[in-house]
Write a protein that holds these residues in place. Structure first.
Motif, PDB file in Angstrom:
ATOM      1  N   ASN A 184      19.541 -52.052  42.597  1.00  0.00           N
ATOM      2  CA  ASN A 184      20.026 -53.028  43.452  1.00  0.00           C
ATOM      3  C   ASN A 184      19.151 -54.247  43.327  1.00  0.00           C
ATOM      4  OD1 ASN A 184      21.073 -54.556  45.687  1.00  0.00           O
ATOM      5  ND2 ASN A 184      20.317 -52.934  47.260  1.00  0.00           N
ATOM      6  N   ASN A 185      19.295 -55.485  43.979  1.00  0.00           N
ATOM      7  CA  ASN A 185      18.499 -56.295  43.694  1.00  0.00           C
ATOM      8  C   ASN A 185      18.745 -57.689  44.505  1.00  0.00           C
ATOM      9  OD1 ASN A 185      16.524 -58.476  42.358  1.00  0.00           O
ATOM     10  ND2 ASN A 185      17.027 -57.869  40.249  1.00  0.00           N
ATOM     11  N   ASN A 186      17.978 -58.615  44.748  1.00  0.00           N
ATOM     12  CA  ASN A 186      18.424 -59.759  45.712  1.00  0.00           C
ATOM     13  C   ASN A 186      19.385 -60.598  45.187  1.00  0.00           C
ATOM     14  OD1 ASN A 186      16.672 -59.184  48.017  1.00  0.00           O
ATOM     15  ND2 ASN A 186      14.830 -60.050  46.988  1.00  0.00           N
ATOM     16  N   LEU A 187      20.170 -61.138  46.024  1.00  0.00           N
ATOM     17  CA  LEU A 187      21.626 -61.840  45.640  1.00  0.00           C
ATOM     18  C   LEU A 187      21.115 -63.113  44.395  1.00  0.00           C
ATOM     19  CD1 LEU A 187      23.558 -62.787  48.720  1.00  0.00           C
ATOM     20  CD2 LEU A 187      23.922 -61.011  47.038  1.00  0.00           C
ATOM     21  N   GLN A 188      20.105 -63.761  44.278  1.00  0.00           N
ATOM     22  CA  GLN A 188      19.755 -64.610  43.257  1.00  0.00           C
ATOM     23  C   GLN A 188      19.885 -63.983  42.050  1.00  0.00           C
ATOM     24  OE1 GLN A 188      17.806 -63.948  46.006  1.00  0.00           O
ATOM     25  NE2 GLN A 188      15.782 -64.164  45.598  1.00  0.00           N
ATOM     26  N   HIS A 189      19.642 -62.752  41.970  1.00  0.00           N
ATOM     27  CA  HIS A 189      19.293 -62.015  40.701  1.00  0.00           C
ATOM     28  C   HIS A 189      20.364 -60.805  40.391  1.00  0.00           C
ATOM     29  CE1 HIS A 189      15.405 -63.835  40.688  1.00  0.00           C
ATOM     30  NE2 HIS A 189      14.937 -62.960  41.881  1.00  0.00           N
ATOM     31  N   PHE A 190      21.577 -61.151  41.351  1.00  0.00           N
ATOM     32  CA  PHE A 190      22.549 -59.694  41.265  1.00  0.00           C
ATOM     33  C   PHE A 190      23.776 -60.694  40.871  1.00  0.00           C
ATOM     34  CE2 PHE A 190      25.126 -56.508  42.825  1.00  0.00           C
ATOM     35  CZ  PHE A 190      24.389 -55.430  42.543  1.00  0.00           C
ATOM     36  N   ASN A 191      24.019 -60.730  39.800  1.00  0.00           N
ATOM     37  CA  ASN A 191      25.350 -61.566  39.287  1.00  0.00           C
ATOM     38  C   ASN A 191      25.952 -60.759  38.020  1.00  0.00           C
ATOM     39  OD1 ASN A 191      25.516 -63.973  41.038  1.00  0.00           O
ATOM     40  ND2 ASN A 191      23.304 -64.040  40.032  1.00  0.00           N
ATOM     41  N   PHE A 192      27.184 -60.570  38.127  1.00  0.00           N
ATOM     42  CA  PHE A 192      27.810 -59.907  36.975  1.00  0.00           C
ATOM     43  C   PHE A 192      29.224 -60.360  37.022  1.00  0.00           C
ATOM     44  CE2 PHE A 192      30.562 -56.637  35.527  1.00  0.00           C
ATOM     45  CZ  PHE A 192      30.104 -56.089  34.531  1.00  0.00           C
ATOM     46  N   ASN A 193      29.931 -60.500  35.875  1.00  0.00           N
ATOM     47  CA  ASN A 193      31.223 -60.563  35.469  1.00  0.00           C
ATOM     48  C   ASN A 193      31.792 -59.791  34.653  1.00  0.00           C
ATOM     49  OD1 ASN A 193      31.316 -62.085  33.220  1.00  0.00           O
ATOM     50  ND2 ASN A 193      30.691 -63.907  34.302  1.00  0.00           N
ATOM     51  N   ALA A 194      33.126 -59.734  34.522  1.00  0.00           N
ATOM     52  CA  ALA A 194      33.723 -58.696  33.579  1.00  0.00           C
ATOM     53  C   ALA A 194      33.507 -58.942  32.097  1.00  0.00           C
ATOM     54  CB  ALA A 194      35.217 -58.575  33.958  1.00  0.00           C
ATOM     55  N   ASP A 195      33.329 -60.193  31.914  1.00  0.00           N
ATOM     56  CA  ASP A 195      33.077 -60.699  30.350  1.00  0.00           C
ATOM     57  C   ASP A 195      31.522 -60.718  29.852  1.00  0.00           C
ATOM     58  OD1 ASP A 195      35.866 -61.376  30.404  1.00  0.00           O
ATOM     59  OD2 ASP A 195      35.361 -63.223  31.545  1.00  0.00           O
ATOM     60  N   GLU A 196      30.594 -61.201  30.749  1.00  0.00           N
ATOM     61  CA  GLU A 196      29.571 -61.270  30.468  1.00  0.00           C
ATOM     62  C   GLU A 196      28.548 -60.498  31.162  1.00  0.00           C
ATOM     63  OE1 GLU A 196      27.643 -64.937  28.733  1.00  0.00           O
ATOM     64  OE2 GLU A 196      29.408 -65.750  29.800  1.00  0.00           O
ATOM     65  N   GLN A 197      27.480 -59.665  30.642  1.00  0.00           N
ATOM     66  CA  GLN A 197      26.734 -58.725  31.496  1.00  0.00           C
ATOM     67  C   GLN A 197      25.383 -59.510  31.888  1.00  0.00           C
ATOM     68  OE1 GLN A 197      26.471 -54.555  30.301  1.00  0.00           O
ATOM     69  NE2 GLN A 197      24.361 -54.986  30.570  1.00  0.00           N
ATOM     70  N   PHE A 198      25.213 -59.713  33.346  1.00  0.00           N
ATOM     71  CA  PHE A 198      24.033 -60.306  33.570  1.00  0.00           C
ATOM     72  C   PHE A 198      22.906 -59.401  34.403  1.00  0.00           C
ATOM     73  CE2 PHE A 198      25.065 -64.608  32.737  1.00  0.00           C
ATOM     74  CZ  PHE A 198      26.493 -64.706  33.080  1.00  0.00           C
ATOM     75  N   LEU A 199      23.622 -58.320  34.801  1.00  0.00           N
ATOM     76  CA  LEU A 199      22.842 -57.400  35.515  1.00  0.00           C
ATOM     77  C   LEU A 199      22.185 -56.322  34.364  1.00  0.00           C
ATOM     78  CD1 LEU A 199      24.940 -56.187  38.365  1.00  0.00           C
ATOM     79  CD2 LEU A 199      22.734 -57.150  38.449  1.00  0.00           C
ATOM     80  N   PRO A 200      21.167 -55.791  34.502  1.00  0.00           N
ATOM     81  CA  PRO A 200      20.677 -54.791  33.506  1.00  0.00           C
ATOM     82  C   PRO A 200      21.566 -53.381  33.738  1.00  0.00           C
ATOM     83  CG  PRO A 200      18.806 -55.067  35.201  1.00  0.00           C
ATOM     84  CD  PRO A 200      20.124 -56.249  35.426  1.00  0.00           C
ATOM     85  N   VAL A 201      22.219 -53.003  33.017  1.00  0.00           N
ATOM     86  CA  VAL A 201      23.152 -52.078  33.101  1.00  0.00           C
ATOM     87  C   VAL A 201      23.091 -50.941  32.200  1.00  0.00           C
ATOM     88  CG1 VAL A 201      25.475 -51.142  33.696  1.00  0.00           C
ATOM     89  CG2 VAL A 201      25.029 -53.481  34.415  1.00  0.00           C
ATOM     90  N   TYR A 202      22.796 -49.808  32.694  1.00  0.00           N
ATOM     91  CA  TYR A 202      22.528 -48.704  31.626  1.00  0.00           C
ATOM     92  C   TYR A 202      23.669 -47.339  31.606  1.00  0.00           C
ATOM     93  CZ  TYR A 202      17.811 -50.883  32.324  1.00  0.00           C
ATOM     94  OH  TYR A 202      17.084 -51.885  32.450  1.00  0.00           O
ATOM     95  N   GLN A 203      23.923 -46.862  30.644  1.00  0.00           N
ATOM     96  CA  GLN A 203      24.951 -45.846  30.509  1.00  0.00           C
ATOM     97  C   GLN A 203      24.180 -44.421  30.628  1.00  0.00           C
ATOM     98  OE1 GLN A 203      27.800 -45.829  27.173  1.00  0.00           O
ATOM     99  NE2 GLN A 203      29.203 -44.756  28.287  1.00  0.00           N
ATOM    100  N   TRP A 204      24.793 -43.591  31.269  1.00  0.00           N
ATOM    101  CA  TRP A 204      24.369 -42.064  31.300  1.00  0.00           C
ATOM    102  C   TRP A 204      24.930 -41.645  29.924  1.00  0.00           C
ATOM    103  CZ3 TRP A 204      24.523 -42.163  36.890  1.00  0.00           C
ATOM    104  CH2 TRP A 204      23.338 -41.751  37.527  1.00  0.00           C
ATOM    105  N   ALA A 205      23.845 -40.863  29.332  1.00  0.00           N
ATOM    106  CA  ALA A 205      23.998 -40.093  28.165  1.00  0.00           C
ATOM    107  C   ALA A 205      24.881 -38.804  28.337  1.00  0.00           C
ATOM    108  CB  ALA A 205      22.890 -39.334  27.664  1.00  0.00           C
TER     109      ALA A 205
END
Length: 205
Positions: A184-205
């Protein structure tokens, strides 16, 4: 193809049978969430609050600032009671984790003045929602669930800003085959769209 409801039931079964979470189908809206938190708070801190004290406590701890809420989760905090005496309290027992209470709820609906959102699965520690899991079927990209979470966060008057959902630490999205998580993050740092990844997102192994 496995349905979303079945994926949800499988997850809850795993949490309760293997990880010993307590399933709470009786927690389904803002009121039941807050009343459960009150019970857990009073038990953890060995105190009984009046209705006015509890309402004041809610006003005191609910914050739209993710970092303030996260810090409050981990610290010993102070609350002034009606008789003027200070109450030193904790929300989570950091030193002795076995003394915390772990629960899972599903299809929780938080209705605020402007939003009517429902959440698939939420994990609670001492009655506080700290992990949100959004589930989709195999034919739906997990990015749809990510976008849904961001849309919920951007919704005016959303529960993340003015309810116990402010304590949310982690978002998990899964379509049974692929699972991702992000903080989670504050709104000014919480942006994501389907084409580009702005959030640091991690995939489970």
């Amino acid at each position: 193809m496995i349905k979303e409801k079945q994926i949800e039931e499988n997850l809850i079964h795993k949490l309760t049978e293997e990880l010993k979470y307590v399933y709470r189908p009786d927690i389904f809206d803002r009121n039941t969430l807050e009343q459960n938190f009150r019970q857990k708070f009073e038990r953890l801190n060995r105190v009984h609050l009046s209705d006015s004290e509890f309402n004041r406590l809610l006003e005191d701890i609910i914050s739209a600032d993710v970092f303030v809420s996260s810090k409050r989760l981990r610290e010993i905090n102070t609350f002034i009671r009606e008789d003027g005496t200070p109450l030193q309290y904790m929300l989570v027992n950091i030193k002795d984790w076995c003394k915390n209470e772990y629960e899972v709820v599903n299809q929780l609906r938080i209705n605020t003045k402007n939003s009517f959102q429902r959440y698939d699965v939420i994990l609670l520690i001492n009655g506080l929602p700290v992990v949100q899991v959004e589930l989709k079927t195999l034919d739906v990209s997990p990015r749809r669930a990510m976008q849904q979470i961001v849309d919920y966060k951007n919704d005016t008057g959303n529960g993340y800003a003015n309810s116990l959902l402010c304590f949310m630490q982690l978002f998990v999205v899964s379509n049974y085959s692929n699972t991702y998580y992000f903080a989670n993050n504050n709104l000014q740092h919480f942006n994501f769209n389907a084409d580009e990844q702005f959030l640091p997102v991690y995939q489970w192994a």
